[in-house]
Design a protein around this motif. Sequence first.
Motif, PDB file in Angstrom:
ATOM      1  N   GLY A 244       0.803  -1.211   0.000  1.00 27.59           N
ATOM      2  CA  GLY A 244       0.000   0.000   0.000  1.00 27.59           C
ATOM      3  C   GLY A 244       0.837   1.263   0.000  1.00 27.59           C
ATOM      4  N   LEU A 245       0.242   2.324   0.465  1.00 27.74           N
ATOM      5  CA  LEU A 245       0.935   3.605   0.544  1.00 27.74           C
ATOM      6  C   LEU A 245       1.805   3.667   1.789  1.00 27.74           C
ATOM      7  CD1 LEU A 245      -1.953   5.997  -0.497  1.00 27.74           C
ATOM      8  CD2 LEU A 245      -0.022   5.255  -1.889  1.00 27.74           C
ATOM      9  N   ILE A 246       3.012   4.161   1.634  1.00 27.48           N
ATOM     10  CA  ILE A 246       3.931   4.276   2.759  1.00 27.48           C
ATOM     11  C   ILE A 246       3.844   5.698   3.308  1.00 27.48           C
ATOM     12  CG2 ILE A 246       6.349   4.152   3.484  1.00 27.48           C
ATOM     13  CD1 ILE A 246       5.044   1.433   2.768  1.00 27.48           C
ATOM     14  N   ARG A 247       3.504   5.803   4.574  1.00 29.17           N
ATOM     15  CA  ARG A 247       3.346   7.090   5.248  1.00 29.17           C
ATOM     16  C   ARG A 247       4.672   7.608   5.784  1.00 29.17           C
ATOM     17  NH1 ARG A 247       2.488   7.740  10.723  1.00 29.17           N
ATOM     18  NH2 ARG A 247       2.125   5.524  10.883  1.00 29.17           N
TER      19      ARG A 247
ATOM     20  N   LEU B  95       5.812  -3.189  14.276  1.00 31.55           N
ATOM     21  CA  LEU B  95       4.858  -2.853  13.220  1.00 31.55           C
ATOM     22  C   LEU B  95       3.958  -4.042  12.907  1.00 31.55           C
ATOM     23  CD1 LEU B  95       7.148  -0.857  10.746  1.00 31.55           C
ATOM     24  CD2 LEU B  95       5.547   0.070  12.445  1.00 31.55           C
ATOM     25  N   LYS B  96       4.552  -5.221  12.813  1.00 33.81           N
ATOM     26  CA  LYS B  96       3.780  -6.435  12.509  1.00 33.81           C
ATOM     27  C   LYS B  96       2.787  -6.736  13.630  1.00 33.81           C
ATOM     28  CE  LYS B  96       4.237 -11.233  11.157  1.00 33.81           C
ATOM     29  NZ  LYS B  96       5.146 -12.349  10.898  1.00 33.81           N
ATOM     30  N   GLN B  97       3.241  -6.676  14.879  1.00 33.15           N
ATOM     31  CA  GLN B  97       2.367  -6.962  16.027  1.00 33.15           C
ATOM     32  C   GLN B  97       1.192  -6.004  16.099  1.00 33.15           C
ATOM     33  OE1 GLN B  97       4.874  -6.738  19.480  1.00 33.15           O
ATOM     34  NE2 GLN B  97       5.998  -8.592  18.975  1.00 33.15           N
ATOM     35  N   ASN B  98       1.393  -4.777  15.614  1.00 33.40           N
ATOM     36  CA  ASN B  98       0.357  -3.753  15.704  1.00 33.40           C
ATOM     37  C   ASN B  98      -0.336  -3.491  14.365  1.00 33.40           C
ATOM     38  OD1 ASN B  98       0.451  -2.571  18.597  1.00 33.40           O
ATOM     39  ND2 ASN B  98       2.572  -2.917  18.014  1.00 33.40           N
ATOM     40  N   ASN B  99      -0.091  -4.384  13.407  1.00 38.11           N
ATOM     41  CA  ASN B  99      -0.732  -4.323  12.096  1.00 38.11           C
ATOM     42  C   ASN B  99      -0.560  -2.948  11.440  1.00 38.11           C
ATOM     43  OD1 ASN B  99      -2.045  -5.610   9.996  1.00 38.11           O
ATOM     44  ND2 ASN B  99      -4.049  -4.857  10.644  1.00 38.11           N
ATOM     45  N   ILE B 100       0.638  -2.401  11.568  1.00 39.23           N
ATOM     46  CA  ILE B 100       0.966  -1.115  10.948  1.00 39.23           C
ATOM     47  C   ILE B 100       1.679  -1.424   9.635  1.00 39.23           C
ATOM     48  CG2 ILE B 100       2.277   1.036  11.174  1.00 39.23           C
ATOM     49  CD1 ILE B 100       2.002   0.630  14.264  1.00 39.23           C
ATOM     50  N   THR B 101       1.048  -1.067   8.531  1.00 38.45           N
ATOM     51  CA  THR B 101       1.597  -1.427   7.222  1.00 38.45           C
ATOM     52  C   THR B 101       2.073  -0.229   6.415  1.00 38.45           C
ATOM     53  OG1 THR B 101      -0.606  -1.372   6.246  1.00 38.45           O
ATOM     54  CG2 THR B 101       0.167  -3.510   7.090  1.00 38.45           C
ATOM     55  N   ASP B 102       1.941   0.970   6.955  1.00 39.46           N
ATOM     56  CA  ASP B 102       2.300   2.152   6.178  1.00 39.46           C
ATOM     57  C   ASP B 102       3.611   2.800   6.627  1.00 39.46           C
ATOM     58  OD1 ASP B 102       1.331   3.112   8.572  1.00 39.46           O
ATOM     59  OD2 ASP B 102       0.018   4.626   7.676  1.00 39.46           O
ATOM     60  N   VAL B 103       4.422   2.042   7.348  1.00 37.34           N
ATOM     61  CA  VAL B 103       5.740   2.514   7.767  1.00 37.34           C
ATOM     62  C   VAL B 103       6.776   1.528   7.232  1.00 37.34           C
ATOM     63  CG1 VAL B 103       7.257   3.021   9.724  1.00 37.34           C
ATOM     64  CG2 VAL B 103       4.827   3.616   9.847  1.00 37.34           C
TER      65      VAL B 103
END
Length: 159
Positions: free
Chosen positions: A3-6, A31-39
């Motif tokens: 997706g888009l990277i913030r 990031l994986k544990q917190n389902n953060i995909t835009d970093v």
Amino acid sequence: MKGLIRMKILFLCTDNFTRSVIAEFCAKSYLKQNNITDVYIASSGIRASSDISNYSNLHFQIMNEMGIDTSEFKRTQFSEDSFINYEYIIGMSDLHKDYVSEEYNKEIFLFNEIYNGRNTPVNIGAPDSDDFEDKMKELILYFYYAIPVIMNNLNKLRA
């Protein structure tokens, strides 16, 4: 990258083998544990082609035991492209900050500067010390628990 990277963050150390790598994989785990995909997180070194054949792999063993995936490890040489490719470059000590300033006439943050507002290095214990394993575990836990604060503080910087 999905997706888009913030935000794009690069952790920088000397050999791109210990401190920056620990920071990178602790951050990726967070990031994986917190389902953060835009970093997007990476690491590099100012001497990433140095001989590390005598260096300890203990940090990889400890991180793997903690469930932190290090399988994507690769050493990357820091370059001028890093300023284009990353929003935040975070060094581990004054050596890294001074190198970037002298070689590229640019400023970077220190890890502790973002983490706790202190202009202090993140040091690593001597591998020949009796308590090296304990010190390495402490170092990994330091990064592991600092990453959520680092992410929060970087988000505040952007606001």
